[in-house]
Design a protein around this motif. Structure first.
Motif, PDB file in Angstrom:
ATOM      1  N   UNK A  38       1.007  -1.339   0.151  1.00  0.00           N
ATOM      2  CA  UNK A  38       0.386   0.008  -0.054  1.00  0.00           C
ATOM      3  C   UNK A  38       0.844   1.336  -0.162  1.00  0.00           C
ATOM      4  N   UNK A  39       1.515   1.933  -1.123  1.00  0.00           N
ATOM      5  CA  UNK A  39       2.408   3.045  -1.361  1.00  0.00           C
ATOM      6  C   UNK A  39       1.900   3.328  -2.485  1.00  0.00           C
ATOM      7  N   UNK A  40       2.494   4.217  -2.793  1.00  0.00           N
ATOM      8  CA  UNK A  40       2.062   5.359  -4.130  1.00  0.00           C
ATOM      9  C   UNK A  40       3.265   6.668  -4.168  1.00  0.00           C
ATOM     10  N   UNK A  41       3.016   6.497  -5.584  1.00  0.00           N
ATOM     11  CA  UNK A  41       4.146   7.933  -5.480  1.00  0.00           C
ATOM     12  C   UNK A  41       3.355   8.527  -7.504  1.00  0.00           C
ATOM     13  N   UNK A  42       3.749  10.031  -6.788  1.00  0.00           N
ATOM     14  CA  UNK A  42       4.088  10.389  -8.941  1.00  0.00           C
ATOM     15  C   UNK A  42       5.030  11.003  -9.404  1.00  0.00           C
ATOM     16  N   UNK A  43       6.079  10.286  -8.710  1.00  0.00           N
ATOM     17  CA  UNK A  43       7.651  11.041  -9.694  1.00  0.00           C
ATOM     18  C   UNK A  43       6.734  10.670 -11.187  1.00  0.00           C
ATOM     19  N   UNK A  47       2.889  16.365 -16.186  1.00  0.00           N
ATOM     20  CA  UNK A  47       3.810  17.372 -17.109  1.00  0.00           C
ATOM     21  C   UNK A  47       4.901  18.238 -16.641  1.00  0.00           C
ATOM     22  N   UNK A  48       4.316  18.960 -15.742  1.00  0.00           N
ATOM     23  CA  UNK A  48       4.960  20.125 -14.365  1.00  0.00           C
ATOM     24  C   UNK A  48       6.103  19.205 -13.877  1.00  0.00           C
ATOM     25  N   UNK A  49       6.091  17.747 -13.753  1.00  0.00           N
ATOM     26  CA  UNK A  49       7.725  17.245 -13.216  1.00  0.00           C
ATOM     27  C   UNK A  49       8.240  17.243 -13.913  1.00  0.00           C
ATOM     28  N   UNK A  50       8.567  17.252 -15.157  1.00  0.00           N
ATOM     29  CA  UNK A  50       9.223  17.148 -16.484  1.00  0.00           C
ATOM     30  C   UNK A  50      10.299  18.838 -16.274  1.00  0.00           C
ATOM     31  N   UNK A  51      11.368  18.878 -16.802  1.00  0.00           N
ATOM     32  CA  UNK A  51      12.090  20.334 -16.658  1.00  0.00           C
ATOM     33  C   UNK A  51      11.873  20.795 -18.044  1.00  0.00           C
ATOM     34  N   UNK A  52      11.377  19.833 -19.610  1.00  0.00           N
ATOM     35  CA  UNK A  52      11.486  20.181 -20.491  1.00  0.00           C
ATOM     36  C   UNK A  52       9.728  21.516 -20.198  1.00  0.00           C
ATOM     37  N   UNK A  58       6.395  28.144 -18.150  1.00  0.00           N
ATOM     38  CA  UNK A  58       6.821  29.161 -17.513  1.00  0.00           C
ATOM     39  C   UNK A  58       7.124  30.510 -18.947  1.00  0.00           C
ATOM     40  N   UNK A  59       7.622  30.060 -19.825  1.00  0.00           N
ATOM     41  CA  UNK A  59       8.230  30.788 -21.086  1.00  0.00           C
ATOM     42  C   UNK A  59       6.447  31.408 -21.428  1.00  0.00           C
ATOM     43  N   UNK A  60       5.284  30.563 -21.659  1.00  0.00           N
ATOM     44  CA  UNK A  60       4.528  31.200 -21.702  1.00  0.00           C
ATOM     45  C   UNK A  60       4.105  32.234 -20.953  1.00  0.00           C
ATOM     46  N   UNK A  61       3.853  32.222 -19.629  1.00  0.00           N
ATOM     47  CA  UNK A  61       3.442  32.621 -18.662  1.00  0.00           C
ATOM     48  C   UNK A  61       4.072  34.323 -19.189  1.00  0.00           C
ATOM     49  N   UNK A  62       5.175  34.399 -19.225  1.00  0.00           N
ATOM     50  CA  UNK A  62       6.204  35.180 -19.014  1.00  0.00           C
ATOM     51  C   UNK A  62       6.110  35.826 -20.630  1.00  0.00           C
TER      52      UNK A  62
END
Length: 710
Positions: A38-43, A47-52, A58-62
């Motif tokens: 009984x364990x779970x991870x979202x690693x 998509x927001x966890x991947x650098x590209x 961030x570029x879109x918000x800027x």
């Protein structure tokens, strides 16, 4: 009888009794083991966890913030009291590009994007805002002990055979019996075809050509009377260490000091034959591109290149080492701000404006075939053949020499002879059957420090049979094309399984397996030296039969073309699973096999795997064949190819159509034009790789930043 002892007595006697003060072994807190059930991870599951993707958001918000501030400032300047709020959910990536080219006062769209399309013989380079690219020879001349024409004791190209006494054999024998038999067979078949079509054939045409060429003497023309004389590259008292581009081709062969001409790309891949170190090879490619940017585009200050982006065109069947090394070269050595990769066939579809097509790109030394459907290259349809326009040039010269060409010392390793051969081919070679008659020709030989010599000659069927080599590749000199392969650069391999990582499509695998089968060699153990043959393919075994099978699930063509079922039948010459091309060559040294096949059969093989058992796509691909590249400039090649495809009798043969020049563009620049269009489309922002991503992830970022499976 000994009585039973207690547990404490046993511990004391055996020395197992605990004698400490019950203190723990460490002061660090103990962590209880997790419940494995009984364990779970979202690693790395969002998509927001991947650098590209994070940088993209961030570029879109800027951009959205900058756009809102600019709009508020403009409204305040005109004195408007009421302002319209900016919708926070708006995606400004659709109307504001990464370079903000739509903001008033900015430069023209694409003026900060450099498009580079390298080839084995020429490189196309230019800004995305340019209408046409600059063409630069993909070569570099470096100071060397000997020139390329003096290497190997001055052995010429094409190579001539010599007698036991050391003299060159007669023209009919100087290229060996294999070439003589192939050439004679092609000439005989042509005569039979012409007679069957009620065309006049003179019985002594060859004799007329040979007798005329034997008695021709050149005419000398002084330099001041030659209006088209060549300005050769002048060497200063302190000559530079290298020349690039057209200047390199104009350096005299016997200059002082000597310069050797290097072509870092050959047959669409790294030229390892002429290099001993891979750093030297990589450096030559970098220098050629950098000098082209400085001289052709006028960007001489390298520190300004960080403000520019780069679109780089790569082959459809690329090598991973080639892409990763190009990535490092553009971002690290040249210092561009961003880079995006695009495959040749996809770029050609952008340039021609086709959504579904079969692209046939005939280059100088390779021919690539790929089906494109809705903005994506169909991976299993990619084919790369190792012949092109230069093979036609070399074969044309061999045929002329076979018929006593008056300039018998022509050597394609000499720079001025190489340029002369390309000029003669472009002037006389065609596939017009009605022009196969005895005709006169002439050319001017311009060599450095010599008077211009004017030659006259006659030819008969050479200009027609040389380009026929695309459909009968046995006539080409294919033996040396694998020399030096993997001498200094090893293929990319999977770190877990050890298998090759370079992509290999099912269509390419079928071509290679057919070559091996026709050779009659054992593909399990290979020959004693570990080498495999490079026999050209006349026709993929079983291909036309499979194309004519009923198009349903029970047919061999249906099962193998789909490639998604476990019970699929074997591909032509392959194993039972054509979905993964690597599996088809599991027992074959694929690096030692030269893929050679007639052009029309290679196209049908590509379409077979590209259609994937879809009759509608089969018709669309057959009716949308587009030939591009420098080798496609031979007159009547498109009509000849269309006729050859119809003679192969594929299904829906009436739908076969080879298109004309797309948008009246030069076929050599269609791929470059499409890459320039690709670079200016705002919706391709996801495919750009920036400096931060390169510095942090390196080549690993390609998994998320290319529009194909890396």
């Amino acid at each position: 009888m000994v009585g039973k002892k207690s547990g404490k007595a046993l511990l004391r006697e055996e020395g197992l009794e605990r004698t400490d003060n019950s203190m723990s072994l460490t002061s660090w807190p103990e962590v209880n083991p997790i419940n494995q059930k009984n364990y779970y991870t979202e690693f790395l599951k969002r998509d927001d966890q991947i650098l590209p993707y994070r940088l993209q958001q961030e570029e879109r918000r800027n951009r959205m913030t900058t756009h809102a501030k600019n709009r508020d400032r403009e409204l305040a300047q005109v004195g408007l009291e009421e302002t319209t709020a900016v919708d926070p959910d708006i995606d400004l990536g659709d109307d504001v590009g990464l370079d903000d080219t739509t903001v008033p006062g900015q430069e023209q769209l694409g003026s900060k994007i450099i498009v580079i399309h390298p080839g084995s013989q020429n490189m196309r380079i230019g800004l995305a805002s340019d209408s046409l690219p600059k063409t630069v020879p993909m070569c570099i001349a470096r100071q060397w002990a000997k020139s390329e024409s003096e290497d190997r004791d001055g052995e010429p190209r094409p190579k001539r055979q010599k007698t036991n006494s050391g003299s060159v054999m007669a023209p009919e024998k100087m290229f060996g019996p294999t070439f003589a038999n192939e050439y004679t067979t092609m000439s005989t078949e042509l005569k039979i075809y012409m007679r069957s079509n009620k065309q006049r054939v003179l019985p002594n045409s060859k004799e007329l050509v040979v007798n005329y060429n034997k008695r021709i003497e050149p005419e000398s023309i002084s330099e001041h009377n030659d209006p088209l004389r060549i300005d050769w590259t002048e060497l200063t008292p302190k000559p530079p260490p290298y020349f690039t581009g057209k200047e390199a081709l104009r350096v005299p062969d016997y200059s002082n000091p000597r310069y050797k001409l290097f072509w870092p790309l050959q047959c669409g891949q790294y030229n390892e034959k002429d290099y001993d170190e891979k750093l030297h090879l990589y450096n030559d490619i970098t220098v050629i591109i950098e000098e082209a940017i400085k001289n052709q585009l006028g960007l001489r200050r390298k520190r300004e290149w960080a403000q520019y982006s780069c679109v780089f065109v790569i082959p459809d069947l690329y090598e991973r080492e080639y892409v990763t090394q190009t990535f490092d070269m553009v971002m690290r050595d040249m210092g561009f701000g961003r880079i995006a990769f695009i495959q040749e066939s996809l770029a050609a579809s952008y340039g021609a404006g086709y959504t579904i097509t079969c692209v046939v790109d005939i280059g100088a030394q390779k021919t690539s075939i790929c089906c494109v459907d809705d903005g994506m290259c169909v991976e299993e349809s990619r084919i790369n053949l190792k012949y092109g326009g230069f093979d036609v040039t070399e074969t044309f010269i061999k045929m002329l020499l076979f018929d006593h060409f008056p300039y018998e010392d022509i050597n394609l390793k000499r720079r001025y002879d190489f340029l002369l051969a390309e000029e003669i081919k472009s002037q006389y070679c065609n596939l017009k059957i009605e022009d196969v008659t005895v005709q006169p020709g002439e050319f001017h030989l311009r060599a450095p420090h010599q008077e211009t010599r004017k030659y006259s000659f006659k030819f008969y069927d050479e200009k027609y049979l040389a380009p026929r080599g695309f459909f009968q590749p046995d006539i080409f000199d294919n033996a040396p094309k694998l020399d030096g392969r993997r001498k200094i650069i090893q293929p990319s391999t999977n770190i877990y399984s050890g298998s090759l990582d370079d992509p290999l499509s099912s269509a390419q695998s079928a071509i290679i397996h057919a070559c091996v089968q026709l050779s009659g060699k054992d593909t399990t153990n290979g020959d004693p030296n570990g080498n495999l043959p490079s026999t050209p393919l006349r026709q993929p075994p079983g291909l036309l039969q499979r194309l004519n099978e009923p198009n349903d699930r029970s047919s061999p063509a249906g099962n193998s073309a789909a490639g998604d079922d476990e019970d699929s039948t074997p591909a032509p010459g392959g194993d039972s699973n054509p979905k993964n091309g690597q599996n088809l060559l599991s027992s074959v040294f694929q690096e030692e096999i030269l893929p050679i096949a007639p052009l029309e059969h290679a196209i049908l093989t590509s379409i077979l795997y590209g259609a994937r058992n879809d009759e509608r796509k089969m018709r669309d691909f057959l009716g949308g064949i587009m030939i591009i590249g420098g080798g496609s400039q031979i007159p009547m090649l498109d009509l000849f190819l269309e006729e050859a495809l119809k003679k192969a009798k594929p299904p829906n043969a009436k739908d076969v159509q080879v298109g004309a020049k797309p948008r009246d563009l030069d076929p050599q620049v269609v791929a470059w034009k499409g890459a320039s269009v690709f670079g200016r489309i705002p919706s391709t922002d996801d495919l750009w790789i920036g400096r931060i991503e390169y510095d942090r992830l390196g080549a690993r970022v390609l998994n998320n930043k290319v529009n194909w499976i890396w």
